[in-house]
Design an enzyme around this catalytic site. Structure first.
Site: not given
Ligand code: C5P
Length: 318
Positions: A15, A100-103, A105, A142
């Site tokens: 995405k 891509p990894v950690a990109g 996306m 996501d």
């Molecule tokens: O939900 P996800 O595991 O992808 O989120 C990873 C980290 O990104 C969360 O622990 C938080 O630090 C940050 N995050 C956030 N607000 C969001 C989505 C993610 O602060 N809406």
């Protein structure tokens, strides 16, 4: 009742966030978002095959960057689905990696959604769409979008999806950086920059994020030039602060003819909107020649979310 398949392959897209408006830091450590996701045609595939225990493998040029333990969202997806149905997660999940990894996306999220769909088909567990979406939301903010694909507005921390009307196809170029960026680190940097500017960074200080009417109209009309004018990413300043070289990548793509450039999600991949497929090719050439990124990919979207593309059924008795 049809027999359970012997193997299932699910294809799942990457995405780009065409609008990522970030609200203040919530007490639970997340941020409320108005997050307009658009699925693009860069895909991973996850294949589920019966095994004596949960096992993960990965292939593709960047497979060495993919964790193969229970921190991988494919493992967490299989474990969550198995627990939901009271069965053992006896499955081999193979990730064929192209996103891509950690990109920025949503590659990891995509694999989690794909694993969920693949295991549900392999185990014939018949989980409803609503339950699958709930499991996705537990896996990560996501992940629900990776299941549905297309274009959607994510509210809450991004997991509460609303449909967005869209016409036609948008053409993109992606500049993949060397190394990834940690999503929590980018959100933390966003908070730090906000606090340093005196604006405050909590949900009490920052207005509730709202989708832009101009952006939604551009998507509805299929108008790439109007979309270019409305693209925005509140995490971009934080990603560039952590990786200053991204500013040059964004500049090169823009001067190479992109309608607009932005960091994809939490980065470090940079996304360039092109007027048409020919313009995308030319922007990609400029970026490749510049040496400001590791890899350049062209993709268009919206495309569908996680989809079963192959299943091998056991032979039926004659
Ligand atoms: O939900 P996800 O595991 O992808 O989120 C990873 C980290 O990104 C969360 O622990 C938080 O630090 C940050 N995050 C956030 N607000 C969001 C989505 C993610 O602060 N809406």
């Amino acid at each position: 009742m049809s027999p359970a398949p012997l193997t299932v392959t699910v294809r799942v897209p990457a995405k780009v966030n065409v609008q990522l408006v970030v609200g203040g830091l919530r007490p639970d450590g997340f941020h409320d978002l108005a997050n307009v996701f658009l699925a693009v045609g860069l895909h991973d595939e996850v294949t589920a095959t019966p095994a004596d225990r949960l096992r993960i493998t990965a292939s593709g040029p960047d497979a060495h960057q993919v964790p193969l333990d229970e921190t991988n969202l494919v493992a967490r997806a299989a474990l969550a689905l198995a627990a939901r149905h009271g069965i053992e997660p006896r499955v081999h999940l193979h990730i064929s990696k192209d996103i891509p990894v950690a990109g920025g996306m949503a590659g990891g999220s995509a694999d989690g959604a794909a694993a969920l769909v693949a295991c549900d088909a392999l185990w014939a567990t018949g989980t409803t769409r609503k339950e699958l979406l709930a499991i996705c939301a537990d896996l990560g903010s996501d992940v629900p979008f990776s299941l549905v694909g297309g274009v959607a507005l994510g509210r809450g921390r991004g997991e509460l999806l609303e449909p967005v009307e869209v016409t036609g196809t948008f053409h993109w170029v992606f500049a993949v950086a060397d190394g990834g960026l940690s999503t929590p680190a980018v959100y933390r940097e966003c908070d730090r920059l906000r606090a340093a500017s005196g604006a405050g960074h909590t949900a009490a200080d920052i207005p509730e994020p709202q989708p832009s009417p101009q952006l939604l109209a551009a998507l509805r009309m299929g108008d790439a030039a109007a979309l270019a004018g409305a693209l925005c990413n509140d995490l971009q300043a934080a990603a560039v602060s952590l990786r200053p070289a991204l500013a040059e990548t964004l500049r090169v793509g823009t001067s190479g003819g992109a309608l607009a450039a932005l960091v994809s999600g939490s980065g470090p991949t940079c996304a360039f909107l092109a007027e048409n497929p020919e313009a995308a090719k030319s922007i990609a050439e400029t970026l490749r020649a510049s040496g400001t990124c590791r890899k350049v990919r062209i993709a268009s979207g919206p495309v569908p979310g996680a989809t079963v593309i192959a299943g091998c059924l056991p032979e039926q008795p004659a």
